[in-house]
Enzyme design. Structure first.
Site, PDB file in Angstrom:
ATOM      1  N   GLU A  61       9.849  13.541   3.147  1.00 43.54           N
ATOM      2  CA  GLU A  61      10.543  15.609   2.948  1.00 43.54           C
ATOM      3  C   GLU A  61      11.553  15.805   2.139  1.00 43.54           C
ATOM      4  OE1 GLU A  61      10.786  13.102   4.647  1.00 43.54           O
ATOM      5  OE2 GLU A  61      11.050  12.544   6.805  1.00 43.54           O
ATOM      6  N   CYS A  93      16.124  12.938   7.721  1.00 42.51           N
ATOM      7  CA  CYS A  93      15.873  14.443   7.276  1.00 42.51           C
ATOM      8  C   CYS A  93      16.148  15.550   7.734  1.00 42.51           C
ATOM      9  CB  CYS A  93      14.318  14.115   6.964  1.00 42.51           C
ATOM     10  SG  CYS A  93      14.661  12.550   5.938  1.00 42.51           S
ATOM     11  N   ALA A 162     -12.302 -16.337  -2.182  1.00 45.32           N
ATOM     12  CA  ALA A 162     -13.459 -15.628  -3.361  1.00 45.32           C
ATOM     13  C   ALA A 162     -14.140 -16.580  -2.567  1.00 45.32           C
ATOM     14  CB  ALA A 162     -13.083 -15.382  -4.755  1.00 45.32           C
ATOM     15  N   TRP A 178     -15.282 -19.477 -12.470  1.00 45.70           N
ATOM     16  CA  TRP A 178     -15.375 -18.590 -11.426  1.00 45.70           C
ATOM     17  C   TRP A 178     -16.150 -18.533 -10.689  1.00 45.70           C
ATOM     18  CZ3 TRP A 178     -10.455 -17.290 -11.331  1.00 45.70           C
ATOM     19  CH2 TRP A 178      -9.466 -17.510 -12.725  1.00 45.70           C
ATOM     20  N   THR A 204      -3.041 -25.912  -3.477  1.00 43.23           N
ATOM     21  CA  THR A 204      -3.738 -24.834  -4.302  1.00 43.23           C
ATOM     22  C   THR A 204      -2.292 -24.801  -6.041  1.00 43.23           C
ATOM     23  OG1 THR A 204      -4.325 -23.713  -2.636  1.00 43.23           O
ATOM     24  CG2 THR A 204      -3.907 -22.885  -4.841  1.00 43.23           C
ATOM     25  N   ASP A 208      -4.321 -26.012  -8.533  1.00 43.20           N
ATOM     26  CA  ASP A 208      -4.611 -24.994  -9.902  1.00 43.20           C
ATOM     27  C   ASP A 208      -3.699 -24.467 -10.281  1.00 43.20           C
ATOM     28  OD1 ASP A 208      -7.646 -24.254  -8.106  1.00 43.20           O
ATOM     29  OD2 ASP A 208      -6.759 -22.708  -6.855  1.00 43.20           O
ATOM     30  N   LEU A 212      -0.121 -16.937 -10.257  1.00 38.12           N
ATOM     31  CA  LEU A 212       0.517 -15.400  -8.895  1.00 38.12           C
ATOM     32  C   LEU A 212       0.814 -14.224  -8.975  1.00 38.12           C
ATOM     33  CD1 LEU A 212       0.556 -17.434  -5.305  1.00 38.12           C
ATOM     34  CD2 LEU A 212      -0.889 -17.015  -6.714  1.00 38.12           C
ATOM     35  N   ARG A 215      -2.165  -9.451 -13.068  1.00 34.96           N
ATOM     36  CA  ARG A 215      -1.704  -8.536 -13.965  1.00 34.96           C
ATOM     37  C   ARG A 215      -2.924  -7.697 -14.465  1.00 34.96           C
ATOM     38  NH1 ARG A 215      -1.796 -13.829 -13.729  1.00 34.96           N
ATOM     39  NH2 ARG A 215      -3.629 -14.332 -13.290  1.00 34.96           N
TER      40      ARG A 215
END
Ligand code: AOF
Ligand code: ZN
Length: 384
Positions: A61, A93, A162, A178, A204, A208, A212, A215
């Site tokens: 505001e 405010c 995924a 992938w 994980t 992998d 994290l 990008r």
């Protein structure tokens, strides 16, 4: 004052614009909410817009009113969160809105933080017309992390996976790169960019070795959290800060090795010793409260399956974002939810789809929210 249908439609459009402005700063305002503001003159023209960029900077505001020299006689001010009436990092405010000459204030939702609200009452007492609850559900949905944190003292958790059409996160040999295409993977970067932190299990990290990071152009990397009961995270893991990267928190059991702790702390990581349940697992509800105390309001959980299963079991899986590739691998390969599994359908964790699936260049993105605390948009917004 009775509003015409036409005016109500204009109000909704201006509130949607507030949310569009606010959305640009998602993931950057904790412990504050995302807030946008629009000021419209008597003729219905937008004459100023404002946005909150994060702790210490002007509230939306004030940002908008400053562009008008703090004077907006007869205008209508729209804001997705009630103007505050409290002195925090910045002055209140509501008195500035009152003194600007604004005639009507349209608010999305009330401020849930004890002691921060009261702006609506103040403005009404001073004779301004105040309408609240415009696009209420959409405003709640937009600020779910802030509301979760303010009301329950913990972050909102989003589980992301995924998967193939048959629900797998890898093949029988463990291959996972992938499953989904570039477009879906770029969308994950957007999710990371919009969450305060990303959480994974140590499994994980070992399998992998993820970075994290987010990008993407203009992106900012989230903080990283690893659930790692016995401190098995290798000291050369990509997600450790090594002086330069974003903060990494490794949550372990109270009895984890002190030598391992020293080695990880030397890389710049924080090691949080956490209470554990009888079954030996870290008490994630207590961890969630501690994350809330550290002003982390949103956590993106990127697996693996055991971590997802555990958060589901502990009723911390507030939202699901699942990317589905039209591929099938079959067999006993892992699903995105591990654990022992349930025997009865009646006991299933229940979710409600949030809007329609979004097609990301051939993969689908499906979003669902926990049925128990549904905050669904009243006007489903398609963001792709
Ligand atoms: C924001 N941005 O546009 C509005 C907020 O410490 P402060 O002074 O920044 O106050 C933060 C609180 O102000 C916040 O928790 C919320 O209750 C209220 N409203 N906050 O960050 C805004 N309107
Ligand atoms: Zn304020």
């Amino acid at each position: 004052m009775k509003l015409t249908a036409e005016q109500r439609e204009l109000d909704r459009a201006a509130m949607a614009r507030c949310l569009e402005l606010a959305e640009r700063h998602r993931g950057r305002t904790a412990p504050n909410p995302i807030v946008g503001c629009v000021i419209v003159d008597r003729a219905g023209r937008v004459i100023a817009e404002g946005v909150h960029e994060g702790p210490g900077s002007d509230h939306a505001e004030i940002d908008a009113l400053k562009k008008l020299g703090r004077k907006a006689p007869g205008c209508t001010l729209y804001v997705n969160l009630e103007p505050c009436n409290h002195h925090g990092r910045t002055p209140p405010c509501a008195p500035v809105v009152r003194d600007s000459g604004v005639a009507r204030v349209v608010v999305g939702i009330e401020d849930p933080v004890p002691g921060h609200g009261g702006g609506v009452q103040l403005l009404r007492r001073k004779g301004l017309v105040v309408n609240t609850g415009v696009l209420r559900e959409t405003c709640e949905r937009a600020n779910r992390p802030f509301l979760m944190w303010a009301e329950r003292g913990r972050p909102a958790f989003t589980l992301k996976a995924a998967i193939t059409l048959d629900g797998k996160i890898c093949t029988i040999s463990g291959q996972s790169k992938w499953i989904t295409g570039d477009h879906a993977r770029a969308d994950v970067m957007r999710l990371r960019d919009g969450h305060d932190a990303v959480l994974v299990g140590v499994g994980t990290v070992l399998a992998d070795d993820p970075w994290l990071t987010a990008r993407r152009a203009g992106g900012r990397d989230p903080q990283r959290i690893v659930l790692d009961g016995a401190l098995r995270t290798p000291v050369d893991a990509h997600l450790l800060p090594k002086r330069r990267g974003p903060r990494t928190i490794i949550a372990c059991r109270e009895d984890a090795s002190e030598a391992r702790e020293r080695a990880l702390v030397a890389t710049g990581a924080e090691v949080w010793r956490c209470a554990k349940h009888r079954n030996g697992r870290i008490d994630v509800q207590a961890l969630a409260t501690r994350l809330g105390d550290a002003n982390i309001q949103s956590v993106l959980v990127e697996g693996g399956g055991e971590v997802h299963a555990y958060l589901l079991e502990k009723r911390l899986a507030d939202e699901l974002v699942i990317y589905i590739a039209p591929k099938i691998v079959g067999g006993p390969a892992k699903s995105w939810v591990g654990g022992k599994g349930l025997a009865s359908i009646a006991a299933a964790h229940r979710y409600v789809f949030d809007g329609a699936p979004v097609n990301l260049d051939g993969d689908l993105r499906i979003t669902a929210v926990r049925a128990a605390d549904r905050r669904l948009p009243d006007d489903p917004m398609i963001d792709d």
